[in-house]
Structure formats: C-alpha cells, structure tokens
Design a protein around this motif. Structure first.
Motif, PDB file in Angstrom:
ATOM      1  N   GLN A  72      46.176  34.211  40.622  1.00  0.00           N
ATOM      2  CA  GLN A  72      45.904  33.482  39.505  1.00  0.00           C
ATOM      3  C   GLN A  72      44.720  33.586  38.819  1.00  0.00           C
ATOM      4  OE1 GLN A  72      47.524  29.503  39.601  1.00  0.00           O
ATOM      5  NE2 GLN A  72      46.650  29.004  37.646  1.00  0.00           N
ATOM      6  N   GLU A  73      43.630  33.453  39.704  1.00  0.00           N
ATOM      7  CA  GLU A  73      42.135  33.313  39.278  1.00  0.00           C
ATOM      8  C   GLU A  73      42.151  34.770  38.620  1.00  0.00           C
ATOM      9  OE1 GLU A  73      43.029  31.854  41.839  1.00  0.00           O
ATOM     10  OE2 GLU A  73      42.484  29.691  41.885  1.00  0.00           O
ATOM     11  N   ILE A  74      42.136  35.641  39.571  1.00  0.00           N
ATOM     12  CA  ILE A  74      41.785  37.098  38.973  1.00  0.00           C
ATOM     13  C   ILE A  74      42.681  37.509  37.855  1.00  0.00           C
ATOM     14  CG2 ILE A  74      42.122  39.697  39.726  1.00  0.00           C
ATOM     15  CD1 ILE A  74      41.249  38.552  42.508  1.00  0.00           C
ATOM     16  N   ARG A  75      43.909  37.400  37.883  1.00  0.00           N
ATOM     17  CA  ARG A  75      44.615  37.586  36.263  1.00  0.00           C
ATOM     18  C   ARG A  75      43.935  36.797  35.337  1.00  0.00           C
ATOM     19  NH1 ARG A  75      49.221  40.270  36.672  1.00  0.00           N
ATOM     20  NH2 ARG A  75      50.399  40.608  38.771  1.00  0.00           N
ATOM     21  N   GLU A  76      43.550  35.601  35.346  1.00  0.00           N
ATOM     22  CA  GLU A  76      43.060  34.962  34.305  1.00  0.00           C
ATOM     23  C   GLU A  76      41.520  35.531  33.883  1.00  0.00           C
ATOM     24  OE1 GLU A  76      42.493  30.848  35.465  1.00  0.00           O
ATOM     25  OE2 GLU A  76      44.643  30.541  35.463  1.00  0.00           O
ATOM     26  N   ALA A  77      40.948  35.925  34.827  1.00  0.00           N
ATOM     27  CA  ALA A  77      39.595  36.661  34.474  1.00  0.00           C
ATOM     28  C   ALA A  77      39.919  37.997  33.732  1.00  0.00           C
ATOM     29  CB  ALA A  77      38.790  36.902  35.686  1.00  0.00           C
ATOM     30  N   LEU A  78      41.160  38.837  34.009  1.00  0.00           N
ATOM     31  CA  LEU A  78      41.312  39.981  33.502  1.00  0.00           C
ATOM     32  C   LEU A  78      41.663  39.826  32.268  1.00  0.00           C
ATOM     33  CD1 LEU A  78      43.144  41.677  36.527  1.00  0.00           C
ATOM     34  CD2 LEU A  78      41.203  42.261  35.578  1.00  0.00           C
ATOM     35  N   ARG A  79      42.625  38.650  32.023  1.00  0.00           N
ATOM     36  CA  ARG A  79      43.032  38.349  30.724  1.00  0.00           C
ATOM     37  C   ARG A  79      41.907  38.130  29.646  1.00  0.00           C
ATOM     38  NH1 ARG A  79      47.504  35.747  33.252  1.00  0.00           N
ATOM     39  NH2 ARG A  79      46.386  33.868  33.218  1.00  0.00           N
ATOM     40  N   SER A  80      40.784  37.429  30.265  1.00  0.00           N
ATOM     41  CA  SER A  80      40.035  36.857  29.342  1.00  0.00           C
ATOM     42  C   SER A  80      38.820  37.929  29.322  1.00  0.00           C
ATOM     43  CB  SER A  80      39.303  35.622  29.894  1.00  0.00           C
ATOM     44  OG  SER A  80      38.595  35.811  31.315  1.00  0.00           O
ATOM     45  N   GLY A  81      38.776  39.000  30.115  1.00  0.00           N
ATOM     46  CA  GLY A  81      37.541  39.851  30.186  1.00  0.00           C
ATOM     47  C   GLY A  81      36.480  39.344  30.760  1.00  0.00           C
ATOM     48  N   SER A  82      36.286  38.411  31.584  1.00  0.00           N
ATOM     49  CA  SER A  82      35.173  37.764  32.209  1.00  0.00           C
ATOM     50  C   SER A  82      34.919  38.344  33.708  1.00  0.00           C
ATOM     51  CB  SER A  82      35.272  36.187  32.218  1.00  0.00           C
ATOM     52  OG  SER A  82      36.518  35.638  33.086  1.00  0.00           O
TER      53      SER A  82
ATOM     54  N   THR B 108      49.887  46.292  42.201  1.00  0.00           N
ATOM     55  CA  THR B 108      50.257  45.947  41.001  1.00  0.00           C
ATOM     56  C   THR B 108      49.229  45.540  39.963  1.00  0.00           C
ATOM     57  OG1 THR B 108      52.517  45.174  41.995  1.00  0.00           O
ATOM     58  CG2 THR B 108      52.037  44.396  39.710  1.00  0.00           C
ATOM     59  N   LEU B 109      48.434  45.079  40.379  1.00  0.00           N
ATOM     60  CA  LEU B 109      47.099  44.750  39.340  1.00  0.00           C
ATOM     61  C   LEU B 109      46.641  45.959  38.960  1.00  0.00           C
ATOM     62  CD1 LEU B 109      45.649  41.209  40.924  1.00  0.00           C
ATOM     63  CD2 LEU B 109      46.934  41.512  38.603  1.00  0.00           C
ATOM     64  N   ILE B 110      46.150  46.792  40.006  1.00  0.00           N
ATOM     65  CA  ILE B 110      45.617  48.142  39.766  1.00  0.00           C
ATOM     66  C   ILE B 110      46.272  49.056  38.673  1.00  0.00           C
ATOM     67  CG2 ILE B 110      44.828  50.091  40.815  1.00  0.00           C
ATOM     68  CD1 ILE B 110      42.703  47.663  41.178  1.00  0.00           C
ATOM     69  N   GLU B 111      47.509  48.899  38.839  1.00  0.00           N
ATOM     70  CA  GLU B 111      48.138  49.798  37.871  1.00  0.00           C
ATOM     71  C   GLU B 111      47.855  49.636  36.370  1.00  0.00           C
ATOM     72  OE1 GLU B 111      52.524  49.297  38.533  1.00  0.00           O
ATOM     73  OE2 GLU B 111      52.481  50.155  40.559  1.00  0.00           O
ATOM     74  N   LYS B 112      47.769  48.325  36.180  1.00  0.00           N
ATOM     75  CA  LYS B 112      47.338  47.917  34.895  1.00  0.00           C
ATOM     76  C   LYS B 112      46.026  47.812  34.381  1.00  0.00           C
ATOM     77  CE  LYS B 112      48.741  44.657  31.123  1.00  0.00           C
ATOM     78  NZ  LYS B 112      49.610  43.632  30.982  1.00  0.00           N
ATOM     79  N   HIS B 113      45.100  47.495  35.592  1.00  0.00           N
ATOM     80  CA  HIS B 113      43.739  47.018  35.405  1.00  0.00           C
ATOM     81  C   HIS B 113      42.615  47.955  36.174  1.00  0.00           C
ATOM     82  CE1 HIS B 113      45.137  43.672  33.003  1.00  0.00           C
ATOM     83  NE2 HIS B 113      45.886  43.325  34.014  1.00  0.00           N
ATOM     84  N   ARG B 114      42.965  49.350  36.250  1.00  0.00           N
ATOM     85  CA  ARG B 114      42.080  50.044  37.195  1.00  0.00           C
ATOM     86  C   ARG B 114      40.807  49.799  36.713  1.00  0.00           C
ATOM     87  NH1 ARG B 114      43.318  53.584  40.849  1.00  0.00           N
ATOM     88  NH2 ARG B 114      45.695  53.228  40.311  1.00  0.00           N
TER      89      ARG B 114
END
Length: 356
Positions: A344-354, A228-234
């Motif tokens: 949760q930690e990975i989603r936060e990093a993807l949102r922040s771009g870190s 699911t994450l890869i679909e949006k953040h490949r």
C-alpha cells in the motif's frame, strides 16, 4: 518463515491499555466504535470478539473498554483505553505511578511491573507522542526463546502503559516507531552497497530492499505482488533482494549462497525454479536449476566455491541483527523496516511520484 501467532503476539504485547480517565460522561457509541476499529486492525477477520464491559477509567479523559477474543485457549481479554474526543487509544497494561517521578523512571517502573525480572531490557530511544503530555520509551527486551523484541512504554501524569498506541485512522503508532527505529540502524547506502536491483531500474525514485528466504512461502507471495507492480512501474521502482535464510529452513542456505552469487537479472528466475526443492548442498542446487532449464554460469560456481556467497549471507545477517529482523519477508522502505511487503505504501508513492 518465522511467524508469531496472534495469540502469542497478543500475550507479548498485552499491555493492552490506554490512558484512561474518569469523565463525568462520555459518548458510549463513539468509544465503542473506536475500540472496535482498533480490535479489527489487530486481529484476523475470522476471530470472534465480544464486548465485556465499558466504563470510566482512573485517568481523566479516558474510557476503559474491555473486549474478549475467542481462541483455542478460550476467551482472551483485551483492555482498551480510548481518549475521549481525540481518536487515540492504548492497548496494553496500565499502571498508576507516582506523579512526581521522572518520565524515564516511570517508564522503567512500568516495564518492571509488566515483565518478570529475568527479561533483560535496555532503553533504545525515547521521545514525545502526538498526545500532549505523553512520552514514548522504546525498550529492547530479551524474551526467552524469541530473542530481542522491541517493547514500548508510555508515560504521563501519574501513569505508565506498556503496550501499543493507536492514533487517527487506527494507525498503529507504536509499530511506526519500531519501524523507524529499526530502519535507522543502517543507511540505505550501506544496505545495498555492491548490489544491483533485482526488480525495476537502478536509480528509480521508489526503492526498497527485501530480506528474503528462498524457502519462505510469504516471500514467494510478495514476489508475485512485486512482479505485478514492475509490469506497470518498471522505470519508477527498484527492488533489491537481501538473501537471509532462516535456520528453520534447512534447505534454504545452499540456495541462498547460489542466489547471492548470481547476477540480479537471473535471481528472480532462479528463485522461482528452486521453489519446493530440497537440496543438501550447492551441487544439488546446480542440478535442480539444470533440470529446470536455468543455466548456472561458471562465474557463479567460482563465487560460491571461493566463499563469497557465504560472505554475502554473513553481511546480510549482520544487517538483520542490527535491525532485529526475525521474520521474512521484512522490507526496508522509506527509512522504515516493515514486516511483510508494504504494498500500500509503495503504491501510494508510485501514484504520487514521490521517492523513498
């Protein structure tokens, strides 16, 4: 997947105690709220709990709250020590110790009081905590039938605690310390040396490596969340799979050998195709994949027959032993080793771009 039930975990960690202190008065509602938040963070939501008692603790500035959790063995006590006005709590066993003792000696004494002599232990690391005057000591304890387990001891002026420390937002600071220690046993570079990501893009800013078993149901669940994450953040996420078949899964090893020898772009599909199969050897794995319409290139067969697949599994197991990986999925992310997928930690990093 090897799991420790919450009862067994509680029994091992039960050093549920925090530094407790006799204050002249305290805010009972605030203390109870913090205690309940810690209990909620620790136990499954369907476990019934009840408050047993609350009162001043023998260490100044702390309040002792005792709760009970319902189990098949009856009501199990949970001792919490809440720091007044500071949003910190210990869950564990507290011992009064000679204030003149060295901090390390206090930690060793607390461990001696908590664990039987047959439990061999060695100090892994020590350091300060966010609590002024309180130090943390992380030990490796050899637990019969469970192997090496990290156990924390906390010491201050005249006391020692074996258990866990919770901070603001109910963050389990003990678990964070264990994760950082485990993650520090290997570097990212050596962990993924020679590997390509199975998910996402190589060189992405957010990256993780997951110890996984082909027959682990929780690993399959983690895979669905990763998909699911890869679909949006490949382009922003890369995930590596470290095949780590557990001994309890007798059909997992031949699958893992074939998967370890396969190219990254094939592994995800193979992982799905092999779900629920019970091969006796690698030839059975090939047959299952063929039945599922998944081609097995000759290069993969040569890799397996040459023993290279077994070599990859051995290498992963060596990393797992260094990091004390005992269950799957376990995920190396951002210098820490998480039990389970840290979505949760990975989603936060993807949102922040870190990145990690």
């Amino acid at each position: 997947m090897r799991k420790r039930g919450w009862i067994g975990w509680l029994a091992l960690a039960i050093g549920l105690t925090v530094l407790a202190g006799p204050a002249a008065a305290y805010d009972e509602l605030a203390v109870e709220e913090k205690a309940l938040r810690v209990v909620d963070a620790l136990l499954p939501p369907d476990i019934e709990t009840r408050k047993k008692s609350m009162g001043e603790a023998p260490v100044e500035g702390w309040v002792k709250a005792v709760f009970e959790a319902q189990s098949q063995r009856g009501w199990i006590p949970i001792e919490l020590y809440i720091r007044e006005g500071a949003d910190y709590a210990f869950m564990g066993q507290m011992y009064q110790l000679d204030p003149s003792m060295d901090a390390r000696d206090k930690a060793r004494k607390a461990m001696e009081n908590r664990l039987p002599p047959r439990f061999d232990r060695k100090l892994l690391q020590s350091g300060d905590t966010p609590l002024e005057g309180v130090k943390e000591f992380l030990f490796e304890v050899q637990v019969p039938q469970r192997g090496a387990q990290p156990v924390a001891a906390y010491v201050g002026d005249g006391f020692g605690v074996v258990g866990q420390l919770f901070g603001p937002d109910n963050q389990n600071l003990t678990e964070v310390a264990k994760q950082k220690w485990a993650g520090g046993q290997v570097s990212w570079k050596e962990l993924v040396k020679g590997l390509k990501p199975v998910y996402g893009s190589e060189g992405a800013p957010v990256r993780f490596a997951m110890f996984t078993d082909p027959d682990c149901p929780a690993c399959q669940q983690a895979k669905r969340r990763i998909d699911t994450l890869i679909e949006k953040h490949r382009e922003d996420l890369s995930g590596y799979l470290l095949w780590f078949p557990l001994e309890m899964h007798k059909h997992a090893r031949p699958k893992a050998e074939v998967l370890a020898c396969s190219t990254p772009e094939r592994q995800s599909r193979m992982f799905d195709a092999l779900k629920g199969s019970e091969p006796g050897d690698v030839e059975d794995v090939y047959a299952t994949l063929q039945e599922e319409g998944v081609e097995v290139p000759e290069r993969v067969r040569e890799c397996v027959s040459s023993g290279k697949g077994e070599e990859w599994l051995k290498r992963v197991r060596e990393f797992a032993n260094k990091m004390q990986v005992t269950s799957v999925p376990s995920v190396y992310y951002d210098g820490r080793l998480f039990k389970g997928f840290p979505e949760q930690e990975i989603r936060e990093a993807l949102r922040s771009g870190s990145g990690s």
